[in-house]
Design a protein around this motif. Structure first.
Motif, PDB file in Angstrom:
ATOM      1  N   ILE A  56       0.683  -7.435   3.789  1.00 20.39           N
ATOM      2  CA  ILE A  56       0.778  -6.334   2.818  1.00 20.39           C
ATOM      3  C   ILE A  56       1.836  -5.340   3.298  1.00 20.39           C
ATOM      4  O   ILE A  56       1.828  -4.925   4.460  1.00 20.39           O
ATOM      5  CB  ILE A  56      -0.595  -5.619   2.689  1.00 20.39           C
TER       6      ILE A  56
ATOM      7  N   MET B 160      -8.096  -4.762  -0.002  1.00 23.56           N
ATOM      8  CA  MET B 160      -6.830  -5.132  -0.651  1.00 23.56           C
ATOM      9  C   MET B 160      -6.648  -6.639  -0.675  1.00 23.56           C
ATOM     10  O   MET B 160      -6.145  -7.203  -1.638  1.00 23.56           O
ATOM     11  CB  MET B 160      -5.652  -4.455   0.055  1.00 23.56           C
TER      12      MET B 160
ATOM     13  N   ALA C 169      -1.159  -0.734  -4.359  1.00 25.48           N
ATOM     14  CA  ALA C 169      -2.371   0.086  -4.191  1.00 25.48           C
ATOM     15  C   ALA C 169      -1.941   1.477  -3.737  1.00 25.48           C
ATOM     16  O   ALA C 169      -1.040   1.604  -2.913  1.00 25.48           O
ATOM     17  CB  ALA C 169      -3.285  -0.537  -3.139  1.00 25.48           C
TER      18      ALA C 169
ATOM     19  N   LEU D 235      -6.270  -7.051  -4.387  1.00 28.05           N
ATOM     20  CA  LEU D 235      -4.875  -6.761  -4.744  1.00 28.05           C
ATOM     21  C   LEU D 235      -4.140  -8.075  -5.005  1.00 28.05           C
ATOM     22  O   LEU D 235      -3.090  -8.160  -5.478  1.00 28.05           O
ATOM     23  CB  LEU D 235      -4.208  -5.951  -3.619  1.00 28.05           C
TER      24      LEU D 235
ATOM     25  N   LEU E 116       0.862  -1.183   0.000  1.00 31.16           N
ATOM     26  CA  LEU E 116       0.000   0.000   0.000  1.00 31.16           C
ATOM     27  C   LEU E 116       0.894   1.228   0.000  1.00 31.16           C
ATOM     28  O   LEU E 116       1.684   1.435   0.912  1.00 31.16           O
ATOM     29  CB  LEU E 116      -0.874   0.012   1.257  1.00 31.16           C
TER      30      LEU E 116
END
Ligand code: GCU
Length: 432
Positions: A195, A428, A263, A432, A144
């Protein structure tokens, strides 16, 4: 008696004025009244999404991608955000922190100085990256990428962080060694979800004030004889977005990062920024645009809250846009684009719009209507988006969140709440 009544009245008025302010509801801005009455938003017809400039209907994803999307991209560039230069040839990266264990070994940390120019340290962007500790060259981590109003050492509790520099109110760069009003960010929640997290301070790219031009990156691209960007050239928002693309240039060189799964997230003017950055640079897989409002995902033709007239007033935020944008202040219905086109330009990549129920200035309903109007383009690609019959979700209702084109309104104002980040993580993890 009379005096008592008057002062009671005065108290009541000023209490309600400050309540309105608290609810992000200024009533006159730059000398122009602001409307918050649904009955007075006016009537409008949005410009057609699925018809090319020469009047041909767009019925396939391919026609969209090859014909209509480039047309709209150019219109948005020329009329709103401004053209920006390509990747600089002298771009370079200096990773002075190459992977230090952080958060009790849960993560590894990298700090990278991104130099936009060859021979000057004036134009450098400080990029902070955390990856889950198990990220490797063969199992690269998604990430992110956030753009922030503060230097990274101010928003993250980690003693290993370089102290950055920020612009102060007087327009000078100072050491970022004091707390900010922007609060702290919990990075571990992303790491726990597998993430990575990265962030930059927007002021490293371009300052955020009127007359900031001499200090930022845009200045270095002026052509001989030019004293300011041309009518269709980049404002500060495009410059911030350009900086995010330079972060992406770095990600593409780092094998522990999965650059195909990045993202973008930013709030407010930085919500507008991530929307434009994601549109312009399709290497970004996803955008989470928080409270982007006018100039972002909220329909410009709806006269509710902030309008182009307010935002593009030279006394306010014209420097954030191409000068041409101001030309539409008094004739928004003639503007060749509107926000539903920006939203559609992200298709088919995942886009989440996050708004706030009392953020009247940003017009959360205008963002919802924009998503509904953009949805047919997502559907051309077979991706999910709000139905034409969808009704505006109540605050906290997550029923439209989990779509390729997602919409969510929290209960509250012009901010990103701790529980919003949790929803972003869910989003996400799915897309993602
Ligand atoms: C102002 C501006 C908005 C912007 C916001 C912000 O309120 O009018 O368009 O989104 O600042 O960046 O917080």
């Amino acid at each position: 008696m009379k005096i008592r009544l008057l002062s009671a009245l005065f108290l009541a008025i000023s209490a309600s004025a400050s309540a309105q302010q608290a609810a992000n509801r200024p009533t006159v801005v730059a000398g122009f009244p602001v409307n918050y009455n649904e009955d007075s938003v006016g009537t409008y017809t949005l410009p057609e999404l699925l018809k090319t400039a020469d009047g041909k209907p767009v019925t396939t994803a391919r026609q969209w991608t090859e014909k209509r999307r480039p047309e709209l991209l150019r219109l948005a560039e020329e009329n709103q955000f401004g053209k920006m230069p390509p990747k600089p040839k002298d771009l370079s990266f200096h990773a002075f922190d190459k992977g230090t264990p952080a958060f009790n070994g849960k993560a590894i940390r990298k700090q990278v100085t991104v130099y936009f120019k060859k021979d000057t340290a004036d134009h450098e962007m400080n990029l902070l990256i955390y990856l889950p500790a198990n990220a490797t060259n063969s199992a690269a981590a998604p990430l992110l990428m956030n753009i922030s109003f503060a230097a990274y050492n101010q928003i993250i509790d980690d003693p290993g962080l370089r102290v950055g520099e920020i612009w102060n109110k007087e327009g000078k760069k100072v050491k970022a060694d004091k707390p900010t009003p922007f609060g702290k960010l919990n990075v571990e929640q992303f790491i726990d979800a597998g993430i990575g997290f990265a962030t930059v301070y927007y002021g490293d790219i371009e300052p955020d004030f009127k007359d900031g031009l001499p200090y930022g990156i845009r200045k270095t691209y002026l052509k001989p004889g030019q004293t300011e960007p041309g009518a269709d050239e980049w404002g500060a928002i495009a410059a911030w977005g350009w900086g995010l693309s330079r972060a992406m240039d770095y990600f593409e060189t780092d094998k522990q990062i999965d650059s195909k799964r990045i993202a973008l997230q930013g709030a407010s003017r930085l919500g507008k920024t991530v929307l434009w950055a994601g549109i312009h640079d399709p290497r970004f897989k996803m955008v989470i645009a928080s409270i982007s409002g006018e100039g972002g995902a909220a329909l410009a033709r709806r006269n509710y809250g902030e309008t182009i007239r307010h935002i593009s007033d030279p006394s306010r935020y014209l420097y954030q846009f191409a000068p041409n944008y101001h030309g539409w202040a008094d004739k928004v219905n003639a503007m060749p684009i509107d926000a539903h086109m920006l939203v559609a330009l992200m298709a088919p990549r995942p886009l989440l719009l996050q708004t706030g129920s009392t953020d009247y200035w940003s017009d959360p309903k205008g963002e919802f209507l924009s998503a509904v109007a953009a949805a047919p383009v997502y559907r051309l690609f077979g991706e999910t988006a709000p139905a034409a019959s969808a009704t505006m979700p109540a605050a906290g209702d997550t029923s439209l969140l989990m779509n390729h084109l997602g919409y969510y309104m929290h209960e509250g104002g012009h901010t990103v709440l701790p529980e919003d980040w949790k929803l972003f993580i869910q989003y996400m993890r799915k897309y993602l």
